[in-house]
Enzyme design. Structure first.
Site, PDB file in Angstrom:
ATOM      1  N   ALA A 195       0.837  -1.199   0.000  1.00 25.42           N
ATOM      2  CA  ALA A 195       0.000   0.000   0.000  1.00 25.42           C
ATOM      3  C   ALA A 195       0.874   1.251   0.000  1.00 25.42           C
ATOM      4  O   ALA A 195       1.941   1.281   0.611  1.00 25.42           O
ATOM      5  CB  ALA A 195      -0.919   0.000   1.215  1.00 25.42           C
ATOM      6  N   GLU A 196       0.416   2.290  -0.690  1.00 25.01           N
ATOM      7  CA  GLU A 196       1.153   3.553  -0.743  1.00 25.01           C
ATOM      8  C   GLU A 196       0.166   4.703  -0.794  1.00 25.01           C
ATOM      9  O   GLU A 196      -1.042   4.512  -0.891  1.00 25.01           O
ATOM     10  CB  GLU A 196       2.081   3.581  -1.957  1.00 25.01           C
ATOM     11  CG  GLU A 196       1.381   3.400  -3.291  1.00 25.01           C
ATOM     12  CD  GLU A 196       2.355   3.295  -4.458  1.00 25.01           C
ATOM     13  OE1 GLU A 196       2.146   4.013  -5.452  1.00 25.01           O
ATOM     14  OE2 GLU A 196       3.315   2.513  -4.385  1.00 25.01           O
ATOM     15  N   GLY A 197       0.696   5.930  -0.708  1.00 27.11           N
ATOM     16  CA  GLY A 197      -0.164   7.099  -0.761  1.00 27.11           C
ATOM     17  C   GLY A 197      -1.093   7.228   0.430  1.00 27.11           C
ATOM     18  O   GLY A 197      -2.137   7.863   0.348  1.00 27.11           O
TER      19      GLY A 197
END
Length: 280
Positions: free
Chosen positions: A153-155
């Site tokens: 997961a990112e952002g």
């Protein structure tokens, strides 16, 4: 990639538009940096109380521009001749740029309204989770294919998207890389409203923008005191800031580990070559 966004000031509302239709509004690192600078520019305008972020064409954003992803590093050296497997490259690119764009969104002081004129994918899907209000078209869907691409997961997705979408549906989106359609986004409260009157016409993005601006004028217009809006948002968001600061760092360094493994680069190259197709 430059010149992929525009900003327009309309009194108390600033409109940021992603305009890279040729690539379904996919953005590379420099495109995301440009977007972050638009957000920071708007933040300095005292006359603005509402920021609308939308896009041109049939997609809001297809996420990262996979055509710009490099081959996986193996025994790369940094500028000092130190064999680091490409770590410096990813620190100066992925880590720095992702930290920056995510911080630009979760720290944005104006009321952030996102108009999803179509599907939203990947990092872009994570970032819009920080919006205060989200409006969508019937053709909208959310897709976070991180697990399909060998990423994490990112952002801020591991916090903001989970909170906005709900744990059950967020697990489907993040762990299963499952597409979440507009009706489910509405049911979960991820979006505030779907403009069902739009029927898929070629100029729906233009009509949609008009509808969202009318909604802003009606619900967030001059009948509300702008400084109160900003003050209330700050109070609502303040308890989350420390959590987001920490999670942002955790995500990017976990992502760095994935890029050092070379797996995401290989998956992106498969997408770019057509060897692998995701369910867009």
């Amino acid at each position: 990639m430059s010149g992929v966004t525009t900003v327009e000031y309309r009194g108390r509302v600033a409109v940021i538009t992603i305009c890279n239709e040729r690539k379904l509004n996919a953005l590379d690192l420099h495109g995301y940096y440009e977007l972050s600078e638009r957000m920071r520019e708007v933040a300095t305008h005292d006359e603005v109380y509402v920021t609308l972020l939308t896009a041109k064409g049939r997609f809001f954003s297809a996420g990262a521009d996979v055509s710009t992803i490099r081959d996986p590093p193996t025994t790369g050296e940094d500028d000092s001749g130190i064999a680091d497997g490409g770590r410096r490259q990813w620190l100066q690119s992925f880590v720095a740029f992702n930290l920056n764009i995510t911080q630009a969104f979760y720290s944005h002081p104006k009321i952030l309204v996102v108009g999803l004129n179509g599907p939203v994918v990947g990092l872009s899907a994570a970032l819009v989770s920080f919006a205060d209000f989200i409006y969508a078209t019937p053709s909208t869907f959310l897709l976070t294919p991180f697990s399909s691409l060998g990423l994490v997961a990112e952002g801020g997705a591991s916090r903001a998207l989970v909170q906005r979408l709900g744990v059950s549906k967020a697990n489907e989106a993040l762990l299963m890389s499952r597409r979440v359609p507009a009706d489910e986004l509405l049911q979960t409260g991820f979006v505030n409203k779907v403009f069902t009157e739009l029927k898929g016409a070629k100029d729906d993005d233009v009509r949609f923008k008009e509808l969202v601006l009318a909604e802003i004028d009606d619900k967030l217009g001059d009948h509300l005191v702008g400084d109160s809006l900003i003050g209330i948002k700050e109070l609502i968001r303040r308890p989350e800031i420390d959590v987001l600061e920490g999670q942002n760092a955790r995500e990017v360094f976990a992502g760095l580990g994935r890029f050092m493994s070379g797996v995401p680069q290989r998956e992106f190259l498969k997408l770019a070559s057509g060897e692998k197709r995701h369910k867009l």
